[in-house]
Design a protein around this motif. Structure first.
Motif, PDB file in Angstrom:
ATOM      1  N   ALA A  23       0.552   2.868 -14.235  1.00 12.34           N
ATOM      2  CA  ALA A  23      -1.342   3.237 -13.763  1.00 12.34           C
ATOM      3  C   ALA A  23      -1.704   4.117 -12.806  1.00 12.34           C
ATOM      4  O   ALA A  23      -0.556   3.723 -11.899  1.00 12.34           O
ATOM      5  CB  ALA A  23      -2.242   2.494 -14.668  1.00 12.34           C
ATOM      6  N   CYS A  24      -1.934   4.720 -12.801  1.00 15.33           N
ATOM      7  CA  CYS A  24      -2.898   5.302 -10.832  1.00 15.33           C
ATOM      8  C   CYS A  24      -3.482   4.138 -11.103  1.00 15.33           C
ATOM      9  O   CYS A  24      -3.934   3.526 -10.862  1.00 15.33           O
ATOM     10  CB  CYS A  24      -4.032   6.454 -11.657  1.00 15.33           C
ATOM     11  N   ARG A  25      -3.964   4.531  -9.403  1.00  9.17           N
ATOM     12  CA  ARG A  25      -3.921   3.929  -8.588  1.00  9.17           C
ATOM     13  C   ARG A  25      -5.267   4.650  -8.098  1.00  9.17           C
ATOM     14  O   ARG A  25      -5.615   5.676  -8.346  1.00  9.17           O
ATOM     15  CB  ARG A  25      -2.867   3.826  -7.327  1.00  9.17           C
ATOM     16  N   LYS A  58     -12.351   9.532   2.553  1.00  5.21           N
ATOM     17  CA  LYS A  58     -11.565   8.990   0.824  1.00  5.21           C
ATOM     18  C   LYS A  58     -10.990   7.871   1.199  1.00  5.21           C
ATOM     19  O   LYS A  58     -10.114   7.645   1.945  1.00  5.21           O
ATOM     20  CB  LYS A  58     -11.325   9.836  -0.257  1.00  5.21           C
ATOM     21  N   GLY A  59     -10.877   6.423   0.899  1.00  5.06           N
ATOM     22  CA  GLY A  59      -9.958   5.178   0.717  1.00  5.06           C
ATOM     23  C   GLY A  59      -9.810   4.169  -0.906  1.00  5.06           C
ATOM     24  O   GLY A  59     -10.430   4.790  -1.340  1.00  5.06           O
ATOM     25  N   TRP A  60      -9.119   2.953  -0.224  1.00  5.19           N
ATOM     26  CA  TRP A  60      -9.149   2.331  -1.110  1.00  5.19           C
ATOM     27  C   TRP A  60     -10.771   1.468  -0.925  1.00  5.19           C
ATOM     28  O   TRP A  60     -10.758   0.921  -0.406  1.00  5.19           O
ATOM     29  CB  TRP A  60      -8.510   1.350  -1.156  1.00  5.19           C
ATOM     30  N   VAL A 105       3.099   7.955  -5.113  1.00  6.07           N
ATOM     31  CA  VAL A 105       1.972   7.246  -6.686  1.00  6.07           C
ATOM     32  C   VAL A 105       1.185   8.050  -6.488  1.00  6.07           C
ATOM     33  O   VAL A 105      -0.154   9.355  -6.028  1.00  6.07           O
ATOM     34  CB  VAL A 105       1.393   5.893  -5.681  1.00  6.07           C
ATOM     35  N   ALA A 106       0.745   8.216  -7.869  1.00  4.99           N
ATOM     36  CA  ALA A 106      -0.047   8.272  -8.264  1.00  4.99           C
ATOM     37  C   ALA A 106      -1.904   7.865  -8.169  1.00  4.99           C
ATOM     38  O   ALA A 106      -2.270   6.949  -8.580  1.00  4.99           O
ATOM     39  CB  ALA A 106      -0.112   9.357  -9.727  1.00  4.99           C
ATOM     40  N   CYS A 107      -3.011   8.477  -7.953  1.00  3.07           N
ATOM     41  CA  CYS A 107      -4.045   8.191  -7.732  1.00  3.07           C
ATOM     42  C   CYS A 107      -5.125   8.933  -8.026  1.00  3.07           C
ATOM     43  O   CYS A 107      -4.589  10.120  -8.653  1.00  3.07           O
ATOM     44  CB  CYS A 107      -4.607   8.706  -6.397  1.00  3.07           C
TER      45      CYS A 107
END
Length: 164
Positions: A23-25, A58-60, A105-107
């Motif tokens: 899964a994407c993050r 952008k960010g987490w 990683v896919a985001c």
């Protein structure tokens, strides 16, 4: 509220999940904008810290934050911007992020419009980034992700007209 178009990479991501790909993050971005004295809108882009390419702040997300609040926090930290963040996303896009470990990683990035009310002279990442106000058309040309280009163009078209 803007319609959220389904772009090619969104369909690709759904197919990836169907066939068991990781899964994407999730990341969250602000789409900082302001209206000029002439009634046009401008979008603020910033440079990334690593490659210097033009991006949105952008960010987490943090555990206790609403996603729109994450967008507002990232705009403040990365670009020194504050204002009114929309609680509805303008859209989303996908990209591949290289982590410090070298892993790709896919985001999936959810994008929330932020109408800018204040631009700080000093902010957390001012020595690491450049910021620039540009037209939506120019912003769409400056970013690398095709879905983000379309998202910015759509936002500009929807908000660029001033009621007489």
């Amino acid at each position: 509220m803007l319609m959220k178009p389904v772009y090619h990479s969104h369909l690709v991501e759904r197919i990836r999940r169907l066939f068991g790909a990781p899964a994407c993050r999730l990341q969250v971005a602000a789409l900082p904008w302001q209206r000029t004295a002439s009634g046009a809108i401008e979008i603020m882009l910033i440079t990334s810290r690593d490659t210097g390419r033009w991006v949105l702040p952008k960010g987490w997300p943090e555990e206790s934050e609403r996603l729109c609040e994450t967008a507002a926090r990232e705009a403040s930290e990365e670009a020194g911007l504050s204002g009114s963040v929309d609680t509805h996303e303008a859209g989303r896009y996908f990209y591949s992020k290289e982590l410090a470990s070298g892993e790709q990683v896919a985001c999936e990035v959810l994008v929330y419009p932020l109408e800018v009310r204040k631009v700080a002279e000093k902010w957390k990442e001012r020595r690491q980034r450049t910021r620039k106000w540009v037209s939506p058309a120019e912003a769409a040309r400056m970013v690398n992700e095709p879905d983000l280009c379309r998202l910015i163009s759509s936002f500009g078209a929807a908000h660029g007209k001033v009621a007489a």
